[in-house]
Design a protein around this motif. Structure first.
Motif, PDB file in Angstrom:
ATOM      1  N   THR A 189     -21.829-122.671 -73.903  1.00 26.70           N
ATOM      2  CA  THR A 189     -21.051-121.940 -72.904  1.00 26.70           C
ATOM      3  C   THR A 189     -21.964-121.267 -71.891  1.00 26.70           C
ATOM      4  OG1 THR A 189     -19.270-121.559 -74.503  1.00 26.70           O
ATOM      5  CG2 THR A 189     -19.364-120.097 -72.601  1.00 26.70           C
ATOM      6  N   ALA A 190     -23.043-120.660 -72.353  1.00 27.61           N
ATOM      7  CA  ALA A 190     -23.982-119.985 -71.451  1.00 27.61           C
ATOM      8  C   ALA A 190     -24.604-120.963 -70.462  1.00 27.61           C
ATOM      9  CB  ALA A 190     -25.067-119.282 -72.262  1.00 27.61           C
ATOM     10  N   LEU A 191     -24.898-122.180 -70.924  1.00 25.04           N
ATOM     11  CA  LEU A 191     -25.519-123.175 -70.058  1.00 25.04           C
ATOM     12  C   LEU A 191     -24.509-123.913 -69.187  1.00 25.04           C
ATOM     13  CD1 LEU A 191     -28.079-124.719 -72.587  1.00 25.04           C
ATOM     14  CD2 LEU A 191     -28.589-123.202 -70.660  1.00 25.04           C
ATOM     15  N   GLY A 192     -23.221-123.667 -69.406  1.00 20.91           N
ATOM     16  CA  GLY A 192     -22.194-124.314 -68.612  1.00 20.91           C
ATOM     17  C   GLY A 192     -22.001-125.779 -68.944  1.00 20.91           C
ATOM     18  N   LEU A 193     -22.283-126.161 -70.193  1.00 27.06           N
ATOM     19  CA  LEU A 193     -22.169-127.545 -70.617  1.00 27.06           C
ATOM     20  C   LEU A 193     -20.845-127.789 -71.341  1.00 27.06           C
ATOM     21  CD1 LEU A 193     -25.780-128.064 -72.032  1.00 27.06           C
ATOM     22  CD2 LEU A 193     -24.917-128.675 -69.756  1.00 27.06           C
ATOM     23  N   THR A 194     -20.448-129.058 -71.410  1.00 24.49           N
ATOM     24  CA  THR A 194     -19.260-129.432 -72.172  1.00 24.49           C
ATOM     25  C   THR A 194     -19.547-129.302 -73.654  1.00 24.49           C
ATOM     26  OG1 THR A 194     -18.601-131.005 -70.456  1.00 24.49           O
ATOM     27  CG2 THR A 194     -17.627-131.293 -72.656  1.00 24.49           C
ATOM     28  N   LEU A 195     -18.686-128.579 -74.372  1.00 22.96           N
ATOM     29  CA  LEU A 195     -18.905-128.359 -75.793  1.00 22.96           C
ATOM     30  C   LEU A 195     -18.477-129.564 -76.617  1.00 22.96           C
ATOM     31  CD1 LEU A 195     -18.690-125.319 -74.672  1.00 22.96           C
ATOM     32  CD2 LEU A 195     -18.046-124.755 -77.035  1.00 22.96           C
ATOM     33  N   PRO A 196     -19.262-129.943 -77.620  1.00 20.39           N
ATOM     34  CA  PRO A 196     -18.746-130.869 -78.635  1.00 20.39           C
ATOM     35  C   PRO A 196     -17.500-130.252 -79.250  1.00 20.39           C
ATOM     36  CG  PRO A 196     -21.118-130.550 -78.867  1.00 20.39           C
ATOM     37  CD  PRO A 196     -20.645-129.516 -77.894  1.00 20.39           C
ATOM     38  N   ASP A 197     -16.513-131.094 -79.635  1.00 18.57           N
ATOM     39  CA  ASP A 197     -15.176-130.556 -79.878  1.00 18.57           C
ATOM     40  C   ASP A 197     -14.827-130.268 -81.326  1.00 18.57           C
ATOM     41  OD1 ASP A 197     -14.940-133.099 -80.837  1.00 18.57           O
ATOM     42  OD2 ASP A 197     -13.299-133.710 -79.529  1.00 18.57           O
ATOM     43  N   ASP A 198     -15.804-130.139 -82.206  1.00 21.74           N
ATOM     44  CA  ASP A 198     -15.493-129.732 -83.575  1.00 21.74           C
ATOM     45  C   ASP A 198     -14.968-128.298 -83.566  1.00 21.74           C
ATOM     46  OD1 ASP A 198     -16.288-130.409 -86.686  1.00 21.74           O
ATOM     47  OD2 ASP A 198     -16.521-128.286 -86.235  1.00 21.74           O
ATOM     48  N   ALA A 199     -13.797-128.083 -84.154  1.00 17.16           N
ATOM     49  CA  ALA A 199     -13.146-126.769 -84.076  1.00 17.16           C
ATOM     50  C   ALA A 199     -14.000-125.675 -84.700  1.00 17.16           C
ATOM     51  CB  ALA A 199     -11.778-126.826 -84.754  1.00 17.16           C
ATOM     52  N   SER A 200     -14.635-125.943 -85.831  1.00 17.37           N
ATOM     53  CA  SER A 200     -15.448-124.921 -86.486  1.00 17.37           C
ATOM     54  C   SER A 200     -16.719-124.629 -85.683  1.00 17.37           C
ATOM     55  CB  SER A 200     -15.811-125.369 -87.905  1.00 17.37           C
ATOM     56  OG  SER A 200     -14.666-125.353 -88.720  1.00 17.37           O
ATOM     57  N   PHE A 201     -17.307-125.661 -85.099  1.00 20.69           N
ATOM     58  CA  PHE A 201     -18.469-125.436 -84.239  1.00 20.69           C
ATOM     59  C   PHE A 201     -18.109-124.509 -83.093  1.00 20.69           C
ATOM     60  CE2 PHE A 201     -20.616-126.703 -80.275  1.00 20.69           C
ATOM     61  CZ  PHE A 201     -21.908-126.297 -80.587  1.00 20.69           C
ATOM     62  N   MET A 202     -16.969-124.739 -82.467  1.00 22.06           N
ATOM     63  CA  MET A 202     -16.579-123.922 -81.310  1.00 22.06           C
ATOM     64  C   MET A 202     -16.300-122.474 -81.699  1.00 22.06           C
ATOM     65  SD  MET A 202     -14.428-126.537 -78.861  1.00 22.06           S
ATOM     66  CE  MET A 202     -13.315-127.198 -80.098  1.00 22.06           C
ATOM     67  N   ARG A 203     -15.824-122.245 -82.919  1.00 20.61           N
ATOM     68  CA  ARG A 203     -15.587-120.873 -83.387  1.00 20.61           C
ATOM     69  C   ARG A 203     -16.882-120.211 -83.820  1.00 20.61           C
ATOM     70  NH1 ARG A 203     -10.927-123.198 -85.759  1.00 20.61           N
ATOM     71  NH2 ARG A 203     -12.146-123.671 -87.616  1.00 20.61           N
ATOM     72  N   GLY A 204     -17.777-120.973 -84.437  1.00 24.37           N
ATOM     73  CA  GLY A 204     -19.016-120.413 -84.954  1.00 24.37           C
ATOM     74  C   GLY A 204     -18.863-119.948 -86.394  1.00 24.37           C
ATOM     75  N   MET A 205     -19.984-119.788 -87.078  1.00 21.48           N
ATOM     76  CA  MET A 205     -19.951-119.437 -88.494  1.00 21.48           C
ATOM     77  C   MET A 205     -19.424-118.025 -88.741  1.00 21.48           C
ATOM     78  SD  MET A 205     -23.024-119.594 -91.320  1.00 21.48           S
ATOM     79  CE  MET A 205     -23.437-121.289 -90.912  1.00 21.48           C
ATOM     80  N   LYS A 206     -19.539-117.156 -87.755  1.00 26.87           N
ATOM     81  CA  LYS A 206     -19.066-115.782 -87.944  1.00 26.87           C
ATOM     82  C   LYS A 206     -17.548-115.683 -87.953  1.00 26.87           C
ATOM     83  CE  LYS A 206     -23.055-113.658 -85.565  1.00 26.87           C
ATOM     84  NZ  LYS A 206     -23.641-114.890 -85.017  1.00 26.87           N
ATOM     85  N   HIS A 207     -16.866-116.717 -87.442  1.00 27.05           N
ATOM     86  CA  HIS A 207     -15.412-116.641 -87.293  1.00 27.05           C
ATOM     87  C   HIS A 207     -14.746-117.893 -87.844  1.00 27.05           C
ATOM     88  CE1 HIS A 207     -16.346-113.296 -84.644  1.00 27.05           C
ATOM     89  NE2 HIS A 207     -17.141-114.101 -83.965  1.00 27.05           N
TER      90      HIS A 207
ATOM     91  N   GLY B 154     -26.906-115.060 -93.831  1.00 23.97           N
ATOM     92  CA  GLY B 154     -26.542-115.270 -92.433  1.00 23.97           C
ATOM     93  C   GLY B 154     -26.764-116.705 -92.036  1.00 23.97           C
ATOM     94  N   GLY B 155     -26.344-117.045 -90.825  1.00 24.41           N
ATOM     95  CA  GLY B 155     -26.518-118.406 -90.349  1.00 24.41           C
ATOM     96  C   GLY B 155     -25.702-118.650 -89.105  1.00 24.41           C
ATOM     97  N   GLU B 156     -25.626-119.927 -88.715  1.00 23.48           N
ATOM     98  CA  GLU B 156     -24.842-120.300 -87.539  1.00 23.48           C
ATOM     99  C   GLU B 156     -24.625-121.810 -87.534  1.00 23.48           C
ATOM    100  OE1 GLU B 156     -22.444-120.011 -85.558  1.00 23.48           O
ATOM    101  OE2 GLU B 156     -23.245-118.212 -84.529  1.00 23.48           O
ATOM    102  N   TYR B 157     -23.623-122.224 -86.747  1.00 24.05           N
ATOM    103  CA  TYR B 157     -23.361-123.635 -86.507  1.00 24.05           C
ATOM    104  C   TYR B 157     -24.008-124.037 -85.180  1.00 24.05           C
ATOM    105  CZ  TYR B 157     -19.620-123.262 -90.036  1.00 24.05           C
ATOM    106  OH  TYR B 157     -18.890-123.057 -91.199  1.00 24.05           O
ATOM    107  N   PHE B 158     -24.659-125.201 -85.180  1.00 23.09           N
ATOM    108  CA  PHE B 158     -25.344-125.687 -83.988  1.00 23.09           C
ATOM    109  C   PHE B 158     -25.015-127.157 -83.758  1.00 23.09           C
ATOM    110  CE2 PHE B 158     -28.037-122.254 -85.628  1.00 23.09           C
ATOM    111  CZ  PHE B 158     -28.309-121.510 -84.484  1.00 23.09           C
TER     112      PHE B 158
END
Length: 471
Positions: free
Chosen positions: A105-123, A453-457
Motif C-alpha cells: 500500500t505504501a508503495l502504491g502497488l497492486t496487492l496480491p489478493d490473499d485475504a489473510s495477507f491483506m489483513r496481516g497477521m495482527k488482524h 510476533g511475526g507478519e505475512y509477506f
C-alpha cells in the motif's frame, strides 16, 4: 512462453531428456530464491523495516539501487547448487526481499489478493475455537507490534559476511527506512550434521519438492513408492500482479517462536513415566509427541530410533488406528499422508494441497540444554500460494483443532494453540507401540512453544521490483 503451474518437476538442465524448457529457465531467473528450494546458508539476518512514507519516491529508488542488486534469483540459486554438487564451492551471499500488505500500500502497488495477507497477521479473521489462537498483539515482542513494511533477508555460510552486509545495507537506509527489528538466525546441527531444532529433533525432513535434482535425491534416499514428495508449482507460486508474463512470487509467513526446552524435557520425562517406558525406549515419549525420533526415524516404522538416513518414504496405511504414531503427533497432524482420504473419504491428495514449504532457522544459543533464562527458538518461515488455504488452515484446522483427525485427538503437542479459556483435551498415547489391545493412556502434553510476533509477506518477482524505477 507460458508456465504450467501444475508441473510437478522442474528440470533446468538443457542437456536432460526431461528439460522443462526455456520458459522455466526464464521464470526462475525472475523468481526470488528460497522458494522452490531452501537457500542452504548457515547464518542469516532478517531485517524488518518501516518505510519513510513521506518520501516514497526515495524508498522506490533505494529498493532498486540498494536492495535489488543483493537479491538471489531461483535460477542463480539452482546454478549455485549445481556448482556445489560438482565442486563443493559455496554460493556466496544470499539476499531475499518481502513486502507486507502495508508495504504494498505504501508503495502504491497492486496487492496480491490473499485475504489473510491483506489483513496481516495482527488482524486474522478467525472463527472462535477454530482460529489461530495467537496471543494478543500487545504481548508480542515490541518490534513486531509496529507496522512493518518489508523484510530483507541476508544469508551466508560466514557470519562475518552477513554482518558486513547488514551494516552496509543499514547505513544506506538513512532517510528512507527504519530498521525496526533484526532477527539473526543460524542452522542448528547435531553430531551427524543433520539440521535440528532446540528440542533436538531433525527439522525440515519432509518438504514438498519441485526441482528434479531434489526429487531424484529423495528417490535415492529411501524411494518414493509410499510417499511422493514432489508437488505442483501452484503449491508455492502464483502470478505477481505487478510483473510481466513470467513474473511469479510466493506468500511468506514469518513467526518468531520461542521454545521452552526445560518444560518440554520435563513433560517428556513425565510422559515416559506415565507409560512405564523401559530403559530400552528412552526416546519413545518424545517421538509420540513429534511423530519422529530425534534422529528423524519415522515413529510409524519402528518403536526405536536408529535409521542411518532421514527417509520420507512412509505413510500411515498400516497404522489406521494410530497405535504406532498418535493422531496428535506433530508430523501426523501437519501432514496426514492419506489419513483424510481414509477417515473422511476426501479426494486423494486433498491433504497434499495444504502442504507448505518450510524455510525455518533457529535463534539463540545452539545448545540442546541451553542455560536457564536463555532465549531460544525458531524463526519459522514458510512459503505457499495461499496463506488462507495452507498455513492458516494447517494451524487452525489441523494443529489447533482437538477433534482432528478424530474426536478427542487433542492439540498438536508442538505447535498447537488452544482457544483462550478452553479446557485442555488430553491426548491418547499407546501403552505398547503397535499393539491395539494394550490400550492407551490419557496424558495432557502442553505445547512448549510461544509466539513472539511475526507478519505475512509476499516475495515479489525481480521484474516487479525493477519496475519501481519507472513508476
Amino acid at each position: 512462453m507460458t508456465i504450467d503451474l501444475q508441473l510437478t518437476t522442474i528440470d533446468v538442465d538443457s542437456t536432460s531428456l526431461n528439460f522443462s524448457g526455456e520458459a522455466y529457465v526464464a521464470m526462475l531467473a525472475n523468481l526470488q530464491g528460497n522458494i522452490v528450494k531452501p537457500h542452504g546458508r548457515d547464518f542469516s539476518s532478517h531485517l524488518f523495516l518501516a518505510f519513510n512514507v513521506a518520501d516514497i519516491a526515495a524508498v522506490k529508488r533505494w529498493i532498486v539501487a540498494r536492495v535489488l542488486p543483493l537479491l538471489t534469483s531461483a535460477g542463480a540459486q539452482a546454478q549455485q547448487s549445481a556448482r556445489f554438487r560438482a565442486t563443493g564451492a559455496g554460493g556466496g551471499l544470499f539476499g531475499g526481499f518481502a513486502l507486507s500488505a502495508d508495504g504494498y500500500t505504501a508503495l502504491g502497488l497492486t496487492l496480491p489478493d490473499d485475504a489473510s495477507f491483506m489483513r496481516g497477521m495482527k488482524h486474522p479473521d478467525t472463527t472462535p475455537g477454530l482460529g489461530l489462537n495467537d496471543p494478543p498483539v500487545h504481548s508480542w515482542q515490541a518490534g513486531f507490534q509496529a507496522t512493518l513494511h518489508a523484510m530483507v533477508m541476508l544469508a551466508d555460510d560466514e557470519q562475518a559476511t552477513v554482518d558486513a552486509a547488514v551494516e552496509a545495507l543499514t547505513a544506506s537506509m538513512a532517510g528512507v527506512a527504519t530498521l525496526v527489528v533484526n532477527e539473526p538466525g543460524a542452522v542448528f546441527r547435531n553430531a551427524r550434521g543433520n539440521v535440528i531444532e532446540h528440542f533436538g529433533f531433525a527439522d525440515g525432513v519432509s518438504q514438498p519438492l519441485f526441482m528434479a535434482t531434489d526429487i531424484e535425491k529423495a528417490r535415492r534416499n529411501g524411494g518414493l513408492e509410499n510417499y511422493d514428495p514432489s508437488a505442483p508449482l501452484c503449491n508455492v507460486l502464483l502470478k505477481d500482479p505487478n510483473g510481466g508474463a513470467l513474473a511469479f512470487g510466493s506468500y511468506l509467513v514469518f513467526r518468531k517462536l520461542g521454545q521452552d526446552v526445560a518444560a518440554f524435557r520435563a513433560q517428556e520425562a513425565a510422559l515416559a513415566k506415565a507409560l512405564a517406558l523401559g530403559p530400552d525406549q528412552p526416546e519413545l515419549a518424545g517421538a509420540y509427541i513429534v511423530g519422529r525420533f530425534r534422529d528423524g526415524t519415522p515413529l510409524s516404522a519402528q518403536p526405536v530410533d536408529g535409521w542411518t538416513n532421514e527417509p520420507n518414504n512412509f505413510n500411515y496405511d498400516h497404522d489406521s488406528e494410530a497405535m504406532r504414531c498418535p493422531f496428535h503427533s506433530h508430523t501426523r497432524k501437519t501432514n496426514p499422508r492419506g489419513d483424510k482420504e481414509r477417515e473422511f473419504g476426501l479426494a486423494e491428495g486433498e491433504d497434499r494441497s495444504r502442504r507448505l514449504a518450510r524455510r525455518a532457522v533457529s535463534f539463540g544459543p545452539l545448545e540442546l540444554a541451553p542455560p536457564p533464562g536463555a532465549d531460544v527458538g525458531l524463526l519459522f518461515m514458510c512459503v505457499q500460494s495461499s496463506i488462507v488455504n495452507q498455513f492458516e488452515f494447517m494451524q487452525a484446522i489441523w494443529a489447533n483443532f482437538t477433534d482432528f483427525l478424530r474426536p478427542g485427538t487433542g492439540l498438536d503437542g508442538v505447535i498447537g494453540q488452544g482457544a483462550p479459556g478452553s479446557p485442555a483435551v488430553p491426548q491418547s498415547f499407546p501403552n505398547t507401540w503397535g499393539v491395539r489391545r494394550a490400550g492407551t493412556t490419557a496424558f495432557t502434553f502442553k505445547p512448549c512453544v510461544d509466539l513472539r510476533g511475526g507478519e505475512y509477506f509476499f516475495l515479489p518477482s525481480l521484474d516487479s521490483l525493477a519496475r519501481l524505477q519507472v513508476n
